[in-house]
Write a protein that holds these residues in place. Sequence first.
Motif, PDB file in Angstrom:
ATOM      1  N   ASN A   1     -71.282   0.714   3.316  1.00  0.00           N
ATOM      2  CA  ASN A   1     -70.677  -1.050   4.963  1.00  0.00           C
ATOM      3  C   ASN A   1     -69.858  -0.489   5.245  1.00  0.00           C
ATOM      4  OD1 ASN A   1     -73.756  -1.028   5.380  1.00  0.00           O
ATOM      5  ND2 ASN A   1     -73.880  -2.613   4.326  1.00  0.00           N
TER       6      ASN A   1
ATOM      7  N   ASN B   1     -69.583  -5.280  12.699  1.00  0.00           N
ATOM      8  CA  ASN B   1     -69.162  -5.724  11.501  1.00  0.00           C
ATOM      9  C   ASN B   1     -70.488  -4.953  10.977  1.00  0.00           C
ATOM     10  OD1 ASN B   1     -69.291  -7.919  12.718  1.00  0.00           O
ATOM     11  ND2 ASN B   1     -68.852  -8.486  10.239  1.00  0.00           N
ATOM     12  N   LYS B   2     -70.223  -4.499   9.459  1.00  0.00           N
ATOM     13  CA  LYS B   2     -71.369  -4.678   8.289  1.00  0.00           C
ATOM     14  C   LYS B   2     -71.080  -5.661   7.502  1.00  0.00           C
ATOM     15  CE  LYS B   2     -72.577  -0.010   9.600  1.00  0.00           C
ATOM     16  NZ  LYS B   2     -73.682  -0.072  10.709  1.00  0.00           N
TER      17      LYS B   2
ATOM     18  N   ASP C   1     -66.480  -0.100   8.370  1.00  0.00           N
ATOM     19  CA  ASP C   1     -66.030  -0.894   8.763  1.00  0.00           C
ATOM     20  C   ASP C   1     -64.728  -0.633   8.546  1.00  0.00           C
ATOM     21  OD1 ASP C   1     -68.270  -2.599   9.404  1.00  0.00           O
ATOM     22  OD2 ASP C   1     -67.928  -4.060   7.523  1.00  0.00           O
TER      23      ASP C   1
ATOM     24  N   LYS D   1     -63.925   1.984  11.298  1.00  0.00           N
ATOM     25  CA  LYS D   1     -63.468   1.470  12.938  1.00  0.00           C
ATOM     26  C   LYS D   1     -62.159   0.917  12.932  1.00  0.00           C
ATOM     27  CE  LYS D   1     -67.559   0.119  13.349  1.00  0.00           C
ATOM     28  NZ  LYS D   1     -68.870  -0.536  14.007  1.00  0.00           N
TER      29      LYS D   1
END
Length: 185
Positions: A170, A45-46, A174, A177
């Motif tokens: 970012n 995760n960012k 995320d 995903k």
Amino acid sequence: MSNTASVKNTASKKTLLLMIAVFVVPVILAKLALENDWFTKAATNKGQLLTPTIDMSDVLASSPPKWRMVYVMPQQCDAVCENALFSINQVWLALGKESDRAEALVLLTDNSDQSAIAALSEYPNVSTFTSSNTAGLASNSVYIVDTQNNAMLFYEIKNDKKDAVMESRNMLADIRKLLKLSRIG
């Protein structure tokens, strides 16, 4: 003859010990590495994880299950606020065909900046929700809220437009995903 038998016996014991060591030593080293934090654990995760998550069921109880990018409108909308509104709109647009599973949402309170609320018409893809309860969310961050109404990730938005765009990337990585892994929402 007994000399040859004892040599064979010693050689087979060494072979057995060597075989045990080959399989057991890596397991012991791995356990020690995990227990003593000898390496940085991988994270994909960012955004920054919220531990524990923030339950937003009281705020979003009547909403259908969707992944949400939530921003709380502050009393005075400054550069951070403008960057956050721009970011959640752009991320929602970048989701493309998956955008129906996600929602860009701005939480409004009685104290929210009225001129900024009026300016939200520039972002037709951003929904608003009025609530007196913001569940303790800060107004300088965008939160990812899962389909169970738990805020789980957050992204601190900066004054600088370039930094805000990087944080948007970012956020997009995320949420893509999460949407890929989730069957709900």
